[in-house]
Design a protein around this motif. Structure first.
Motif, mmCIF file in Angstrom:
data_model
loop_
_atom_site.group_PDB
_atom_site.id
_atom_site.type_symbol
_atom_site.label_atom_id
_atom_site.label_comp_id
_atom_site.label_asym_id
_atom_site.label_seq_id
_atom_site.Cartn_x
_atom_site.Cartn_y
_atom_site.Cartn_z
ATOM 1 N N ASP A 226 183.836 10.056 89.621
ATOM 2 C CA ASP A 226 184.091 8.926 90.509
ATOM 3 C C ASP A 226 183.078 8.352 91.596
ATOM 4 O OD1 ASP A 226 185.103 10.835 92.163
ATOM 5 O OD2 ASP A 226 187.103 10.371 91.899
ATOM 6 N N ASP A 227 182.079 9.262 91.564
ATOM 7 C CA ASP A 227 181.108 9.157 92.665
ATOM 8 C C ASP A 227 179.506 9.116 91.855
ATOM 9 O OD1 ASP A 227 179.295 9.300 94.898
ATOM 10 O OD2 ASP A 227 180.490 10.732 95.904
ATOM 11 N N GLU A 228 179.335 7.761 91.535
ATOM 12 C CA GLU A 228 178.220 7.714 90.868
ATOM 13 C C GLU A 228 176.814 8.029 91.367
ATOM 14 O OE1 GLU A 228 175.898 4.306 87.947
ATOM 15 O OE2 GLU A 228 177.940 3.814 88.913
ATOM 16 N N THR A 229 176.729 7.697 92.756
ATOM 17 C CA THR A 229 175.702 7.831 93.627
ATOM 18 C C THR A 229 175.232 9.418 93.819
ATOM 19 O OG1 THR A 229 176.136 5.697 95.030
ATOM 20 C CG2 THR A 229 174.720 7.315 95.917
ATOM 21 N N LYS A 230 176.259 10.170 94.084
ATOM 22 C CA LYS A 230 176.219 11.550 94.138
ATOM 23 C C LYS A 230 175.737 12.135 92.845
ATOM 24 C CE LYS A 230 178.665 15.690 95.891
ATOM 25 N NZ LYS A 230 179.787 16.203 96.283
ATOM 26 N N PHE A 231 176.325 11.887 91.760
ATOM 27 C CA PHE A 231 176.402 12.315 90.504
ATOM 28 C C PHE A 231 174.742 11.746 90.022
ATOM 29 C CE2 PHE A 231 176.636 11.730 85.961
ATOM 30 C CZ PHE A 231 176.625 13.142 85.317
ATOM 31 N N ASN A 232 174.262 10.781 90.281
ATOM 32 C CA ASN A 232 172.999 10.502 89.776
ATOM 33 C C ASN A 232 171.978 11.207 90.795
ATOM 34 O OD1 ASN A 232 173.743 8.755 87.939
ATOM 35 N ND2 ASN A 232 173.614 6.952 89.108
ATOM 36 N N LYS A 233 172.280 11.340 92.075
ATOM 37 C CA LYS A 233 171.138 12.303 92.873
ATOM 38 C C LYS A 233 171.180 13.522 92.413
ATOM 39 C CE LYS A 233 170.814 13.828 97.663
ATOM 40 N NZ LYS A 233 171.496 13.734 99.184
ATOM 41 N N TRP A 234 172.172 14.392 92.313
ATOM 42 C CA TRP A 234 172.288 15.761 92.093
ATOM 43 C C TRP A 234 172.113 16.064 90.642
ATOM 44 C CZ3 TRP A 234 170.494 18.788 95.590
ATOM 45 C CH2 TRP A 234 171.088 18.487 96.911
ATOM 46 N N TRP A 235 172.590 15.159 89.583
ATOM 47 C CA TRP A 235 172.547 15.722 88.277
ATOM 48 C C TRP A 235 171.352 14.778 87.408
ATOM 49 C CZ3 TRP A 235 174.103 19.941 86.068
ATOM 50 C CH2 TRP A 235 174.042 20.063 84.791
ATOM 51 N N GLN A 236 171.750 13.517 87.357
ATOM 52 C CA GLN A 236 171.126 12.517 86.415
ATOM 53 C C GLN A 236 169.603 12.266 86.909
ATOM 54 O OE1 GLN A 236 172.981 12.698 83.844
ATOM 55 N NE2 GLN A 236 172.819 10.460 83.165
ATOM 56 N N ASP A 237 169.284 12.215 87.897
ATOM 57 C CA ASP A 237 168.053 11.891 88.565
ATOM 58 C C ASP A 237 167.252 13.361 89.137
ATOM 59 O OD1 ASP A 237 168.375 9.463 87.800
ATOM 60 O OD2 ASP A 237 169.112 8.841 89.713
ATOM 61 N N ASN A 238 167.813 14.448 88.916
ATOM 62 C CA ASN A 238 167.266 15.590 89.364
ATOM 63 C C ASN A 238 166.513 16.546 88.416
ATOM 64 O OD1 ASN A 238 166.710 17.969 91.014
ATOM 65 N ND2 ASN A 238 169.015 18.504 91.294
ATOM 66 N N SER A 239 165.430 16.693 88.624
ATOM 67 C CA SER A 239 164.715 17.423 87.375
ATOM 68 C C SER A 239 164.934 18.942 87.617
ATOM 69 C CB SER A 239 163.357 17.199 87.637
ATOM 70 O OG SER A 239 162.546 17.406 88.741
ATOM 71 N N LYS A 240 165.487 19.450 88.677
ATOM 72 C CA LYS A 240 165.467 21.188 88.947
ATOM 73 C C LYS A 240 166.938 21.534 89.053
ATOM 74 C CE LYS A 240 163.041 24.654 91.045
ATOM 75 N NZ LYS A 240 162.088 24.978 89.853
ATOM 76 N N LYS A 241 167.422 22.059 87.874
ATOM 77 C CA LYS A 241 168.965 22.287 87.889
ATOM 78 C C LYS A 241 169.141 23.689 87.166
ATOM 79 C CE LYS A 241 170.061 18.372 85.413
ATOM 80 N NZ LYS A 241 169.231 17.471 85.498
ATOM 81 N N ILE A 242 169.521 24.522 87.880
ATOM 82 C CA ILE A 242 169.443 25.798 87.551
ATOM 83 C C ILE A 242 171.024 26.456 87.324
ATOM 84 C CG2 ILE A 242 168.796 28.277 87.961
ATOM 85 C CD1 ILE A 242 166.423 27.170 89.541
ATOM 86 N N HIS A 243 171.200 26.967 85.912
ATOM 87 C CA HIS A 243 172.506 27.840 85.829
ATOM 88 C C HIS A 243 172.027 29.271 85.884
ATOM 89 C CE1 HIS A 243 174.755 23.928 85.041
ATOM 90 N NE2 HIS A 243 174.433 23.874 83.970
ATOM 91 N N MET A 244 172.872 30.039 86.526
ATOM 92 C CA MET A 244 172.726 31.241 86.556
ATOM 93 C C MET A 244 173.919 31.822 85.871
ATOM 94 S SD MET A 244 169.987 31.687 88.783
ATOM 95 C CE MET A 244 170.123 33.371 89.504
ATOM 96 N N ILE A 245 173.837 32.707 85.029
ATOM 97 C CA ILE A 245 174.844 33.170 84.096
ATOM 98 C C ILE A 245 174.698 34.592 83.584
ATOM 99 C CG2 ILE A 245 175.359 30.735 83.249
ATOM 100 C CD1 ILE A 245 174.324 31.546 80.649
ATOM 101 N N GLY A 246 175.919 35.237 83.069
ATOM 102 C CA GLY A 246 175.803 36.627 82.464
ATOM 103 C C GLY A 246 175.162 36.317 80.890
ATOM 104 N N LYS A 247 174.821 37.471 80.559
ATOM 105 C CA LYS A 247 174.204 37.606 78.880
ATOM 106 C C LYS A 247 175.485 37.384 77.978
ATOM 107 C CE LYS A 247 174.282 42.327 78.214
ATOM 108 N NZ LYS A 247 173.294 43.505 77.859
ATOM 109 N N GLY A 248 176.580 37.541 78.379
ATOM 110 C CA GLY A 248 177.648 37.457 77.256
ATOM 111 C C GLY A 248 177.947 35.850 77.125
ATOM 112 N N ILE A 249 177.717 34.946 77.976
ATOM 113 C CA ILE A 249 178.054 33.576 77.876
ATOM 114 C C ILE A 249 176.736 32.628 77.589
ATOM 115 C CG2 ILE A 249 180.392 33.723 79.254
ATOM 116 C CD1 ILE A 249 178.810 32.719 81.522
ATOM 117 N N VAL A 250 175.611 33.143 77.016
ATOM 118 C CA VAL A 250 174.607 32.445 76.880
ATOM 119 C C VAL A 250 174.945 31.020 75.810
ATOM 120 C CG1 VAL A 250 172.322 32.314 76.373
ATOM 121 C CG2 VAL A 250 173.101 34.193 77.311
#
Length: 484
Positions: A241-265
């Protein structure tokens, strides 16, 4: 406009308190968040807890308490890591929150064209919360948890993963979705090349013991925990329900990093990516996959019961020594074994003796010789500082924490060798001031690099040695690291 980074940990089950394996992941993530803030990025660092799993339900049954009581109690413990490990996360999402529930159901509807219902019989590992085929088992056991899967037979919803096989392969091969390290990328591509099968994304409310997020339009089913949990990354950013925030951090953001363990690749690089493609949403840019913290060669696991408590270690040694051990001793791309003997060895030799004694000795000598500013810093040390700073930046861009820490240690060793070589307690005051200027410069540069790894130590060194525009204020205080 500032460059942006969204960075997240995986969200762990809350069937038990946190162990040192998750401490590794969240400290690694914190280092990158601090590093990019230092580089003037606007950063959103997310973590949280996965609360809708059958693992949690069974843990609550075993304790004879409600599932809500169990997840509330243990989620609080995960949140307390912020203080104990000196973390800088910006948000903490629980998958029982309304913003998450709304977002998970919205994503389900966005993927609806790829969802269908059928009867199914399969082998389910409660630890992984996932079905396995016979060929994926090792001697009949889950390869991750070493337990025999349960046979489950019911009518559930499935996601048409096979529709995205070609697209996923292209995205991962080209590094549009970059998987670090290469060995994990190769594993993902090998899995894709073996042929992707549609996967189950719901379970009956009866099997879930009425715990979980209801499937939109079907009150008898709850959303499979992985489909639900993976959506936390976008739900914390306002997907529901917050399109502005969502676009800023996800849709229009080119640098998004997930840090995970090898068991859930597989869940992140294949299932999550396919879900996003289905919903026509942006993909993460990078998935970094760390190894496990083992104990005597075995994976540390709440199921096995061989965990090490990060709270206990932080109480005993304080947060920075624990951070240092995890970052320095556990290889960034591989498994690393935990040993308290090794912990104490590193604490004494590298923190207490090498770094702590260096700061203490130079502080005392600088006051004794009345050093007020940095005079004629050696070109050799100026060049070495630039070389090390450049190398640390390169290593952190490659997400090689242990190698970056070792570069800082090199500077500490250089400073200690120099002080022993020049002996600034045995020369005249003018010569001592030149020697101590070089040492104060090196300590200041060491501390600047330490800031993202050991934030409390950074603060404490600045209280002892403060350098600004070549002016120096030196104060003698208690040693940086207490004796153990």
């Amino acid at each position: 406009m500032k460059k942006r980074l969204f960075i997240s940990t995986a969200i762990p089950y809350v069937n038990a308190a946190p162990h040192i394996g998750f401490a590794l992941e969240i400290v690694q993530t914190d280092v990158l968040a601090r590093y990019y803030r230092k580089r003037n990025y606007e950063v959103f660092f997310l973590t949280g807890t996965d609360e809708n799993s059958l693992t949690n339900v069974r843990a609550a049954e075993k304790e004879k308490i409600s599932v809500k009581e169990l997840v509330d109690r243990n989620a609080k413990k995960f949140l307390e890591l912020k203080e104990f490990l000196n973390l800088s996360f910006d948000d903490f999402i629980r998958t029982t929150e309304s913003r998450h529930i709304k977002g998970a159901q919205k994503l389900w509807l966005a993927c609806k064209k790829d969802i269908y219902k059928k009867k199914y019989r399969g082998l389910y590992c409660i630890g992984c919360e996932s079905f396995y085929s016979e060929r994926e088992l090792i001697e009949g056991l889950c390869p991750e948890h070493k337990i025999k899967p349960e046979i489950i037979e019911e009518e559930n919803y499935f996601f048409k993963l096979a529709n995205y096989e070609v697209q996923l392969k292209k995205i991962i091969e080209s590094d549009e979705l970059k998987i670090i390290p290469q060995i994990r990328k190769n594993e993902v591509l090998s899995f894709i090349n073996s042929g992707l099968q549609d996967f189950c994304i719901s379970r009956s409310k009866t099997r879930a013991k009425n715990w979980g997020i209801e499937v939109p339009g079907d009150s008898g089913q709850v959303i499979w925990v992985w489909f639900d949990a993976l959506s936390n990354y976008i739900n914390a950013l306002g997907y529901a329900d917050d399109e502005t925030k969502f676009n800023k951090w996800w849709q229009d953001n080119s640098k998004k990093i997930h840090m995970i363990g090898k068991g859930i690749v597989r869940f992140h690089a294949i299932y999550w990516a396919a879900m996003l493609l289905s919903a026509k949403l942006s993909l993460p840019s990078t998935i970094f996959v760390h190894g496990y913290v083992t104990r005597e060669g075995l994976k540390m696991s709440k199921t096995i019961g061989n965990i090490v408590d990060p709270f206990e270690l932080a109480r005993k040694f304080s947060s920075d020594p624990l951070r240092y051990y995890l970052l320095r001793e556990i290889p960034a791309y591989q498994d690393g074994d935990y040993s308290e003997r090794r912990f104490r060895e590193i604490y004494k030799s590298e923190l207490q003796n090498a770094l702590g004694n260096l700061v203490q000795r130079v502080s005392v000598l600088a006051i004794k010789n009345n050093v007020k500013k940095l005079n004629n810093v050696s070109v050799r040390f100026l060049m070495k500082q630039k070389e090390v700073a450049s190398r640390i930046q390169e290593l952190l861009e490659e997400i090689k924490f242990n190698e970056a820490v070792q570069e800082i240690l090199r500077l500490v060793e250089i400073a200690n060798f120099y002080i022993e070589q020049e002996k600034p307690w045995s020369k005249n005051k003018k010569t001592n001031q030149v020697i101590l200027s070089n040492l104060l410069f090196l300590i200041n540069e060491i501390n600047d690099q330490l800031s993202v790894f050991l934030p409390e130590t950074y603060k404490r060194i600045r209280e002892r040695i403060f350098v600004k525009n070549k002016r120096v204020i030196v104060t003698v205080k208690e040693p940086l690291f207490r004796a153990i």
